[in-house]
Design an enzyme around this catalytic site. Sequence first.
Site, mmCIF file in Angstrom:
data_model
loop_
_atom_site.group_PDB
_atom_site.id
_atom_site.type_symbol
_atom_site.label_atom_id
_atom_site.label_comp_id
_atom_site.label_asym_id
_atom_site.label_seq_id
_atom_site.Cartn_x
_atom_site.Cartn_y
_atom_site.Cartn_z
ATOM 1 N N GLY A 83 0.834 -1.209 0.000
ATOM 2 C CA GLY A 83 0.000 0.000 0.000
ATOM 3 C C GLY A 83 0.861 1.249 0.000
ATOM 4 N N ARG A 121 -1.619 -0.853 -9.901
ATOM 5 C CA ARG A 121 -0.456 -1.705 -10.164
ATOM 6 C C ARG A 121 -0.889 -3.153 -10.298
ATOM 7 N NH1 ARG A 121 3.436 1.580 -7.045
ATOM 8 N NH2 ARG A 121 2.316 3.512 -6.640
ATOM 9 N N ASP A 124 4.539 -4.561 -7.483
ATOM 10 C CA ASP A 124 3.907 -3.333 -6.989
ATOM 11 C C ASP A 124 4.466 -2.105 -7.704
ATOM 12 O OD1 ASP A 124 6.157 -4.341 -5.366
ATOM 13 O OD2 ASP A 124 6.055 -2.382 -4.393
ATOM 14 N N ASN A 125 5.502 -2.297 -8.514
ATOM 15 C CA ASN A 125 6.070 -1.175 -9.258
ATOM 16 C C ASN A 125 5.800 -1.323 -10.754
ATOM 17 O OD1 ASN A 125 7.050 -0.082 -6.891
ATOM 18 N ND2 ASN A 125 9.066 -1.016 -7.102
ATOM 19 N N ASP A 176 8.643 6.021 7.905
ATOM 20 C CA ASP A 176 8.305 7.352 8.416
ATOM 21 C C ASP A 176 7.365 8.124 7.488
ATOM 22 O OD1 ASP A 176 9.977 7.920 6.328
ATOM 23 O OD2 ASP A 176 11.490 8.982 7.507
ATOM 24 N N GLY A 209 2.583 3.699 1.512
ATOM 25 C CA GLY A 209 3.095 3.938 2.864
ATOM 26 C C GLY A 209 3.587 5.356 3.053
ATOM 27 N N ARG A 210 3.816 6.032 1.940
ATOM 28 C CA ARG A 210 4.277 7.427 2.056
ATOM 29 C C ARG A 210 3.757 8.267 0.902
ATOM 30 N NH1 ARG A 210 10.281 7.712 -0.264
ATOM 31 N NH2 ARG A 210 10.230 5.845 -1.556
HETATM 32 P P1 AMP Z 1 9.092 1.259 -3.072
HETATM 33 O O1 AMP Z 1 10.339 0.492 -2.805
HETATM 34 O O2 AMP Z 1 9.306 2.752 -3.026
HETATM 35 O O3 AMP Z 1 8.384 0.830 -4.306
HETATM 36 O O4 AMP Z 1 8.136 0.990 -1.833
HETATM 37 C C1 AMP Z 1 7.736 -0.282 -1.418
HETATM 38 C C2 AMP Z 1 6.761 -0.154 -0.279
HETATM 39 O O5 AMP Z 1 7.373 0.453 0.857
HETATM 40 C C3 AMP Z 1 5.539 0.694 -0.580
HETATM 41 O O6 AMP Z 1 4.447 0.131 0.092
HETATM 42 C C4 AMP Z 1 5.908 2.031 0.007
HETATM 43 O O7 AMP Z 1 4.783 2.814 0.312
HETATM 44 C C5 AMP Z 1 6.660 1.610 1.249
HETATM 45 N N1 AMP Z 1 7.605 2.639 1.699
HETATM 46 C C6 AMP Z 1 8.772 2.979 1.109
HETATM 47 N N2 AMP Z 1 9.381 3.969 1.799
HETATM 48 C C7 AMP Z 1 8.586 4.278 2.845
HETATM 49 C C8 AMP Z 1 8.666 5.211 3.932
HETATM 50 N N3 AMP Z 1 9.710 6.046 4.075
HETATM 51 N N4 AMP Z 1 7.650 5.226 4.801
HETATM 52 C C9 AMP Z 1 6.613 4.392 4.683
HETATM 53 N N5 AMP Z 1 6.476 3.488 3.706
HETATM 54 C C10 AMP Z 1 7.454 3.428 2.785
HETATM 55 MG MG MG Z 2 6.784 1.209 -5.206
#
Ligand code: AMP
Ligand code: MG
Length: 501
Positions: A97, A190, A259-260, A132, A99-100
Site C-alpha cells: 500500500g 499496479r 507493486d512497481n 516514516d 506507505g508514504r
Molecule cells: P518502493 O520500494 O518505493 O516501491 O516501496 C515499497 C513499499 O514500501 C511501498 O508500500 C511504500 O509505500 C513503502 N515505503 C517505502 N518507503 C517508505 C517510507 N519512508 N515510509 C513508509 N512506507 C514506505
Molecule cells: Mg513502489
Amino acid sequence: MNDVSPQSGPKKAPFPFDNSYARLPANFSARVEPTPVAEPWLIKLNRPLAEELRLDIAALERDGAAIFSGNAVPPGAEPLAMAYAGHQFGTFVPQLGDGRAILLGEVVDRSGKRRDIQLKGSGQTPYSRRGDGRAALGPVLREYIISEAMHALGVPTTRALAATVTGQAVYREQILPGAVFTRVAASHIRVGTFQYFAARGDMDSVKALADYVIDRHYPELKTNDNPYLGLLKAVSARQAALIARWLHVGFIHGVMNTDNMTISGETIDFGPCAFMDAYDPKKVFSSIDQFGRYAYANQPAIGQWNLARLAETLVTLFDPTADIAVNLANDALGEYGTIFQTHWLDGMRRKIGLSTAEDGDLERIQSFLTLMHKGNSDFTLTFRRLAASAEDTQADGQLAALFANPEALSPWLADWRRRLEREASAPAERAKAMRDVNPAFIPRNHRVEQAIDAAIRDADFSLFEALLDVTSKPYEDRPEQARYAEPPSPEEEVQQTFCGT
Ligand code: AMP
Ligand code: MG
C-alpha cells in the site's frame, strides 16, 4: 490543516478535481490527510504539465509550497492512500500500500485523459508499517529528472508536477533534507493492486477493480467477448511495448517488483533506476539487487513473470471451467514474447537506420551489440555517432574511438553499409531519422548525482535545472551542452544507486 481559501472575491480552485478512485469500495484505500511540514519551499513547478492538466498556474505559484508539501489540501481533493500488495524480489508481501504517498485526486487533462495527482513523501498512512512516510531530497530530485527525461525521450511514464523541500530532516543512513514529490500518472493502479484482493480471496473486489480499469484505461474492451482476458492481453501488450522502449534507451528500472508495474503501461516508481553508460546486458545499479534479478537484459523476462502474477489474479474470470481458463491465460501470456520481440526489433532497426525489414537484420543488430559489449562502448553515444556514419564514412573514426578495440568494428560497418544500400532513403534523411530515435542526451547517472549533491550540500538547484533543460530536448544536437552528452570519467562513474526510501 488550512484549506487554500480565496483571499478576496471568487477564484477558481487550483485543481479541477473529478475523483473516481475515491468512489470505489472502502477496502480499496484508506482516507488519510497529508501530515503538515515545518517550512515548505517550492523547488520546482512543472508549468507546461500544469497547463496540460488545466491547473490554475497563478494559484500554484502563490500557494504551491503549501499545496505540494501537503500543508494545504486544495478544495475538491479527497486524499487517500491506495491499498496494494506485491512480489518484492520474487517474495509475495500481501500488504504494502501507499506507505508514504497520498492521492489527492484526479483531473481530466486537456486531451480528455484522466490523470492522478499524488504526493509522495507526505507523511505516514495506515500502510506505512515501520516507515516514516517521508522522502529524502535526493530520490525526489532523481525521480523528477528521470521521469521527465523519459517523457522527453517518448517513453510512457508518470510525470513530475512539482517538488518541495519540507524544512525537516529525514533519518536514513545519514540525516538528509526531506522533500515531497508530486507525481502525475494515468493511474497508480499496479499489478500488486489486483494481487491485494486476490490474496484475500476477494474476487468481488478483483472484478470491481478490473471493471474500473477497463472503464478508465481500456474502454474498447467493454464490448469484448471476454473482457477480463482482453484486459490481461492489453496490459501485456502495453508492458511489452514499454519494456522494449526501456531497452532502446538503455534504461534499467532497478526494482521491477509487481507493486512497481502499472496497469496503464507507464513506467512508475523511479528508485535505484539509471541509464547505463557502457553497454553491458548484465548491468545492475540497484544496491539491493545482489543477484541481478532486475539487470538490463532481464527486464523483458521479468515483465512476463509479473504479468503471470496478474494472470493468476484474473484467471477465474476467464472461464468457469478451470482447465479452459488456465489455457486461455497461458496463451495470452505466450503472446507477450512475440509482441515484445516485434517492438524491440522494430526499434533496434530504426536505431541502426533501417526503415525496411530483411532477414538477417536481427543477427546484424545482435552482432553490433556484441561488439559494443566487448568493446565497452557507451550505449547512447555509439548509436548517436552511428547516425553520423550513416551519411559520412569520415565519421567512422569518431565512432570507432568509443570502442576498446576499434578495428573490430570495420567488418560490421562494411556489412551495414551494404545493407543500407538496399534502403530507399537518402543518406542525410536516414541520418536525421536515426538522430530522431538515438538521443544525444540522457540523464547520465554521474550528472544526476552531481545535481543531487549540490542540492543537498549547498541548496544549489542550478545543476538540477541545467540537467532538466538538456534532457528535455534529448534528440537535438546542442554543441554548447556537449559535456552533458559525455560519459563519466572513471572517477565520476557511479556504480550503485540506492533505493528511494
Ligand atoms: P518502493 O520500494 O518505493 O516501491 O516501496 C515499497 C513499499 O514500501 C511501498 O508500500 C511504500 O509505500 C513503502 N515505503 C517505502 N518507503 C517508505 C517510507 N519512508 N515510509 C513508509 N512506507 C514506505
Ligand atoms: Mg513502489
